[in-house]
Design a protein around this motif. Structure first.
Motif, PDB file in Angstrom:
ATOM      1  N   LEU A  50       0.820  -1.214   0.000  1.00  0.00           N
ATOM      2  CA  LEU A  50       0.000   0.000   0.000  1.00  0.00           C
ATOM      3  C   LEU A  50       0.851   1.260   0.000  1.00  0.00           C
ATOM      4  CD1 LEU A  50      -2.750  -1.068   2.574  1.00  0.00           C
ATOM      5  CD2 LEU A  50      -2.893  -1.062   0.070  1.00  0.00           C
ATOM      6  N   GLN A  51       2.144   1.107   0.271  1.00  0.00           N
ATOM      7  CA  GLN A  51       3.094   2.204   0.194  1.00  0.00           C
ATOM      8  C   GLN A  51       4.192   1.845  -0.794  1.00  0.00           C
ATOM      9  OE1 GLN A  51       4.130   2.725   4.478  1.00  0.00           O
ATOM     10  NE2 GLN A  51       4.026   4.890   3.995  1.00  0.00           N
ATOM     11  N   LYS A  52       4.687   2.830  -1.510  1.00  0.00           N
ATOM     12  CA  LYS A  52       5.782   2.584  -2.437  1.00  0.00           C
ATOM     13  C   LYS A  52       7.085   2.414  -1.663  1.00  0.00           C
ATOM     14  CE  LYS A  52       3.763   5.016  -6.391  1.00  0.00           C
ATOM     15  NZ  LYS A  52       3.927   6.102  -7.390  1.00  0.00           N
ATOM     16  N   THR A  53       7.866   1.447  -2.081  1.00  0.00           N
ATOM     17  CA  THR A  53       9.149   1.168  -1.447  1.00  0.00           C
ATOM     18  C   THR A  53      10.265   1.484  -2.430  1.00  0.00           C
ATOM     19  OG1 THR A  53       8.170  -0.610  -0.118  1.00  0.00           O
ATOM     20  CG2 THR A  53      10.568  -0.617  -0.361  1.00  0.00           C
ATOM     21  N   TYR A  54      11.234   2.267  -1.976  1.00  0.00           N
ATOM     22  CA  TYR A  54      12.341   2.684  -2.827  1.00  0.00           C
ATOM     23  C   TYR A  54      13.656   2.130  -2.294  1.00  0.00           C
ATOM     24  CZ  TYR A  54       8.966   6.046  -4.695  1.00  0.00           C
ATOM     25  OH  TYR A  54       7.861   6.627  -5.257  1.00  0.00           O
ATOM     26  N   ALA A  55      14.595   1.882  -3.204  1.00  0.00           N
ATOM     27  CA  ALA A  55      15.899   1.346  -2.827  1.00  0.00           C
ATOM     28  C   ALA A  55      16.644   2.330  -1.937  1.00  0.00           C
ATOM     29  CB  ALA A  55      16.722   1.050  -4.080  1.00  0.00           C
ATOM     30  N   PHE A  56      17.323   1.794  -0.944  1.00  0.00           N
ATOM     31  CA  PHE A  56      18.183   2.537  -0.025  1.00  0.00           C
ATOM     32  C   PHE A  56      17.429   3.546   0.846  1.00  0.00           C
ATOM     33  CE2 PHE A  56      20.999   1.455  -3.643  1.00  0.00           C
ATOM     34  CZ  PHE A  56      21.848   0.609  -2.972  1.00  0.00           C
TER      35      PHE A  56
END
Length: 274
Positions: A50-56
């Motif tokens: 439900l939330q966007k996950t970004y690298a690092f």
């Protein structure tokens, strides 16, 4: 595989008589190594995509925690309604030792057991790309290194990558000598077919034919690059596809093999090997 592993435990005090344990694995001799490859191994809490996950980027936030425990909030409200409208009226008529009385006890005990078990959030059990792929790539790379390279390359699997980067702070205080080492940080390396490279402003690490984007993590280390894969957006971020969803359940052997070889080439370039 030719490496010694040094496991370190650190206790973070959360409250009176409450501690959180963090474990780091140091693979190889960090003091003698020229390049240190790092990634986090801990499992974050599930936000059900439900939330966007970004690298690092740290995956923990108040909103993430609320999403993860939301099912138990709804169960608690449902339990109150069920007890008040169904069980209690029947208990008043038939007494506490009745089907409704026993059902009220069992459902309440079960609910509080689940709340106690998952008070920190529901674990994200589907994490093949985010971030098991980085750990598998490290193991695959270790199997391809010769004895000479194993003396020059060390690895760190650090804890707390999804909850405040405490394991990274443990790494920073591991030894004074490591401040001058060349570091490579990996995250969700199987997220795409092409590797993407970041480094903080002021870092003088360069690799021929590699374009670096501006990026950094919260660390006192200064001599490092960051490697992931996927598509970079207009905000200079890499979205981790299908993170915290049931679709993050597959890894491509061909993609892992390709990225392992690329990572080996990066290490050679940083060590000025032909």
């Amino acid at each position: 595989m030719g490496y010694q592993v040094d496991a370190k435990l650190s206790k973070l005090k959360l409250a009176t008589r409450r501690y959180q344990n963090y474990y780091n694995a140091y693979i190889g001799d960090l003091n003698k190594a020229e390049v240190v490859i790092c990634t986090n191994y801990d499992t974050g809490i599930n936000n059900f995509n439900l939330q966007k996950t970004y690298a690092f980027q740290s995956q923990f936030s108040k909103l993430t925690y609320f999403i993860s425990v939301a099912p138990f909030i709804f169960l608690f409200i449902a339990s109150l309604i069920l007890n008040y409208l169904v069980f209690l009226p029947d208990i008043r008529i038939n007494g506490f030792f009745s089907v409704s009385g026993i059902s009220a006890i069992v459902s309440t005990v079960l609910l509080f057991f689940l709340i106690a078990k998952f008070k920190s959030g529901i674990p994200n059990t589907k994490n093949f790309v985010c971030n098991s792929s980085s750990i598998i790539t490290i193991i695959n790379l270790i199997n391809k290194l010769d004895k000479k390279q194993k003396k020059k390359i060390a690895f760190v699997l650090y804890d707390g990558g999804n909850s405040g980067q405490y394991g990274l702070k443990m790494l920073e205080s591991y030894a004074k000598q490591i401040k001058d080492k060349k570091f490579i940080f990996l995250d969700s390396i199987a997220n795409g077919d092409d590797l993407v490279f970041f480094k903080p402003q002021g870092c003088d690490l360069n690799i021929a034919d590699v374009h670096f984007h501006d990026g950094s993590i919260e660390t006192t280390l200064s001599n490092y690059i960051m490697i992931t894969s996927g598509d970079i957006n207009e905000d200079n971020k890499i979205l981790i596809k299908n993170a915290h969803s049931s679709k993050d359940n597959y890894l491509s052997d061909e993609r892992l093999e390709k990225h392992t070889q690329s990572l080996r080439d990066v290490c050679r370039a940083l060590m000025n090997e032909k």
